[in-house]
Write a protein that holds these residues in place. Sequence first.
Motif, PDB file in Angstrom:
ATOM      1  N   GLU A 155     169.812  30.703  76.879  1.00 20.27           N
ATOM      2  CA  GLU A 155     169.131  29.923  75.839  1.00 20.27           C
ATOM      3  C   GLU A 155     167.667  29.851  76.265  1.00 20.27           C
ATOM      4  OE1 GLU A 155     169.755  28.097  73.002  1.00 20.27           O
ATOM      5  OE2 GLU A 155     171.825  28.762  72.714  1.00 20.27           O
ATOM      6  N   LEU A 156     166.792  30.468  75.455  1.00 27.46           N
ATOM      7  CA  LEU A 156     165.382  30.590  75.806  1.00 27.46           C
ATOM      8  C   LEU A 156     164.538  29.720  74.895  1.00 27.46           C
ATOM      9  CD1 LEU A 156     165.366  34.469  75.845  1.00 27.46           C
ATOM     10  CD2 LEU A 156     165.887  32.949  77.729  1.00 27.46           C
ATOM     11  N   TYR A 157     163.406  29.332  75.399  1.00 31.12           N
ATOM     12  CA  TYR A 157     162.463  28.534  74.617  1.00 31.12           C
ATOM     13  C   TYR A 157     161.634  29.504  73.775  1.00 31.12           C
ATOM     14  CZ  TYR A 157     159.514  24.410  73.874  1.00 31.12           C
ATOM     15  OH  TYR A 157     158.848  23.338  73.326  1.00 31.12           O
TER      16      TYR A 157
ATOM     17  N   SER B  76     180.501  32.525  82.614  1.00 26.58           N
ATOM     18  CA  SER B  76     180.568  31.983  83.984  1.00 26.58           C
ATOM     19  C   SER B  76     179.207  31.508  84.451  1.00 26.58           C
ATOM     20  CB  SER B  76     181.098  33.051  84.947  1.00 26.58           C
ATOM     21  OG  SER B  76     182.429  33.364  84.621  1.00 26.58           O
ATOM     22  N   ASN B  77     178.157  32.235  84.069  1.00 23.32           N
ATOM     23  CA  ASN B  77     176.793  31.848  84.432  1.00 23.32           C
ATOM     24  C   ASN B  77     175.895  31.922  83.203  1.00 23.32           C
ATOM     25  OD1 ASN B  77     177.004  31.496  87.352  1.00 23.32           O
ATOM     26  ND2 ASN B  77     177.365  33.700  87.408  1.00 23.32           N
ATOM     27  N   ALA B  78     175.093  30.903  83.012  1.00 27.96           N
ATOM     28  CA  ALA B  78     174.164  30.891  81.880  1.00 27.96           C
ATOM     29  C   ALA B  78     172.804  30.415  82.369  1.00 27.96           C
ATOM     30  CB  ALA B  78     174.684  29.959  80.791  1.00 27.96           C
ATOM     31  N   VAL B  79     171.756  30.920  81.725  1.00 28.48           N
ATOM     32  CA  VAL B  79     170.412  30.506  82.143  1.00 28.48           C
ATOM     33  C   VAL B  79     169.675  29.833  80.983  1.00 28.48           C
ATOM     34  CG1 VAL B  79     169.408  32.828  81.782  1.00 28.48           C
ATOM     35  CG2 VAL B  79     168.244  31.196  83.274  1.00 28.48           C
ATOM     36  N   ALA B  80     169.071  28.681  81.297  1.00 27.89           N
ATOM     37  CA  ALA B  80     168.327  27.888  80.314  1.00 27.89           C
ATOM     38  C   ALA B  80     166.861  27.863  80.726  1.00 27.89           C
ATOM     39  CB  ALA B  80     168.868  26.465  80.269  1.00 27.89           C
ATOM     40  N   HIS B  81     165.978  28.075  79.737  1.00 27.70           N
ATOM     41  CA  HIS B  81     164.554  28.233  80.036  1.00 27.70           C
ATOM     42  C   HIS B  81     163.717  27.265  79.199  1.00 27.70           C
ATOM     43  CE1 HIS B  81     160.890  30.313  78.349  1.00 27.70           C
ATOM     44  NE2 HIS B  81     160.556  30.226  79.607  1.00 27.70           N
ATOM     45  N   GLY B  82     162.634  26.782  79.783  1.00 25.60           N
ATOM     46  CA  GLY B  82     161.696  25.929  79.049  1.00 25.60           C
ATOM     47  C   GLY B  82     160.272  26.410  79.276  1.00 25.60           C
ATOM     48  N   TRP B  83     159.422  26.209  78.278  1.00 27.71           N
ATOM     49  CA  TRP B  83     158.034  26.687  78.357  1.00 27.71           C
ATOM     50  C   TRP B  83     157.144  25.691  77.654  1.00 27.71           C
ATOM     51  CZ3 TRP B  83     154.975  28.299  74.025  1.00 27.71           C
ATOM     52  CH2 TRP B  83     153.773  28.931  74.356  1.00 27.71           C
ATOM     53  N   GLY B  84     155.947  25.466  78.177  1.00 29.89           N
ATOM     54  CA  GLY B  84     155.055  24.554  77.468  1.00 29.89           C
ATOM     55  C   GLY B  84     153.889  24.112  78.319  1.00 29.89           C
ATOM     56  N   GLY B  85     153.604  22.825  78.246  1.00 24.61           N
ATOM     57  CA  GLY B  85     152.390  22.320  78.878  1.00 24.61           C
ATOM     58  C   GLY B  85     151.204  22.890  78.138  1.00 24.61           C
TER      59      GLY B  85
END
Lengths: 414, 167
Positions: free
Chosen positions: A307-309, A389-398
């Motif tokens: 799940e990407l920003y 089994s493995n998931a990656v979550a990403h956030g971006w901003g500032g």
Amino acid sequence: MKRNAAIIGCGQTKHSSKRRDVNVAEMVSEAVYNALEDAQVSMREVDAFIVGNMPGFGGIAQPEQWLGDWIGAAGKPVIRIATGGTTGGSVGQGAYYPVASGLHDVVVAVAWEKHSDSKEAGATSGLLHVGLGNLFHAASYGLNLKNLMAMSMVGAAAGVAVYQAVFYMHRSGCTIEHFDMVAAKARRNAARNKYAHLQWPGCTPEDIAETELLAYPFRYGHICPASDGASAIVVAEENLARKKARRPAWYKGLASYSDEENQLQSENFGGVGVLDPSEQRGCWVSAMKAYAMAGIKDPQKEIDMAELYQPFPSQELIFAERLGLFDEGTAWMALEKGETDINGRMPLDPSGGVNATNAIGSSAMQRILECALQIMGKAEEHQVPKKVSNAVAHGWGGVTNYSTVTVLGDSPGR
Amino acid sequence: MGFIKDERPQTICVEGTWSLSSYHYKGSKLLEQYVKGLKQKKLIGSFCPGCAKVILPPRNLCGRCHRIMDGRKTVSDRGTITCYTVSPAITKGKLKVLGMDPVETGLIKDGEILIPVFVRFDGSDSNTDTILLNAEPKAVHIGMRVKVIWAKEPQGALSDFEGVEPI
Ligand SMILES: [Zn+2]
């Protein structure tokens, strides 16, 4: 010695452009209660709250002081975290630390945005002051007004994301039609997510291509909405997590790195040393650190979904590469082959992502929450068919320079 | 779930404005030096003693190595477009900046297309944000060589740098 920590419950509100039926406190309480119910945890068992939204957005400077009563925070620590667009990612990571450290056993993290409460939905107080100070400072040196108009025109459409997209297109060979494909996928996926905002079952790239061009290469149909909504997670230490949840979503690795500010015309209208705004060094450094902590050596093989920003469709492609999920410059080819669809090899944003739902302070938290739902098998209509089994979550901003990367898994890992 | 006030089905709206009153801000002296350079048709960037980057317009600190950029270096007024975007035709009522319609005020011609660009001037290590003038929107591309359009009589103002045009 760090302890293992897991997400054992998730709660969201319905997202829409105007939640007139609730105010901020009610909306946040809705998400918190949904999360507690999902986790089968009582309010009494909660040790602390980590909360956050964009400072000043929706016209309230300190909403956490108002909504404490509404989420049962009396007698407990409440810590507000604000890191711009990454706020939700920082809040979701912020709940991990006190549990992993042994300070608390159960922590609730909640993030939200309610743009619609104020006509100045954006930055009533928080951003405006420095922005204005900067502008008046430059104005006293005879600002080029036509240049200012051009900047405002781009800013209104998508700010730095426009330039990011053009850089990415130039070095990868991706075209505007690929952005149509990502945006259409986001709306189709959102149609399967009952909490999402811009839902459009059967949306095609051609539908998106018909929308007005705002600033090359972005069309109206590419742009995320401004949403009202909240999301919450319950984080618990290992013993409780195993007792309460059939399949907890374990924190395996997390990292957050900032880079130099890469929004043009920063303080003093100075130049920016990041020559390619799609380089996103903070993202790949965060990813490398988070994968190392999670014991992941080959993200292309070991990560099952992400799940990407991606408020703008170009960002789904850029960040998927920065997270190591595809080779450099190839994410758009994987998109063409359907590999990033819900039933693809590497599903990206099966929830519809930020492109379909953007309650800014909550958006990066929702990435963590959605990955947790996929691992727990609770994503209902938008559950990916493969085993996660493995998931990656990403956030971006500032000021476009903050990144958060969180790896969740179905086992605590190392 | 959660606590929802059932007795009131909708939020109520209160009209009002927020006054900024006044705000204190400490701008640096860099722009003063920069516009002095513009008056002589010179682009003067800041030089980092840590990584040798030259940033234009100048800034106080190097973002990545956190050194004070107290060196100065004049760079060429010719450079290369590294990125661009193209606006739709801007007509009356389409754009409002600081409460001003640029078509109404005559700043932008009715139907004009703006081409904001990033330019890396020769000898610099940064993107400078400006506008491309005297060019067909279709002709703009990454790698295009451009030069500064200087005001006929530079006043020592940011607007002495009017934009860039193809070489
Ligand atoms: Zn440096």
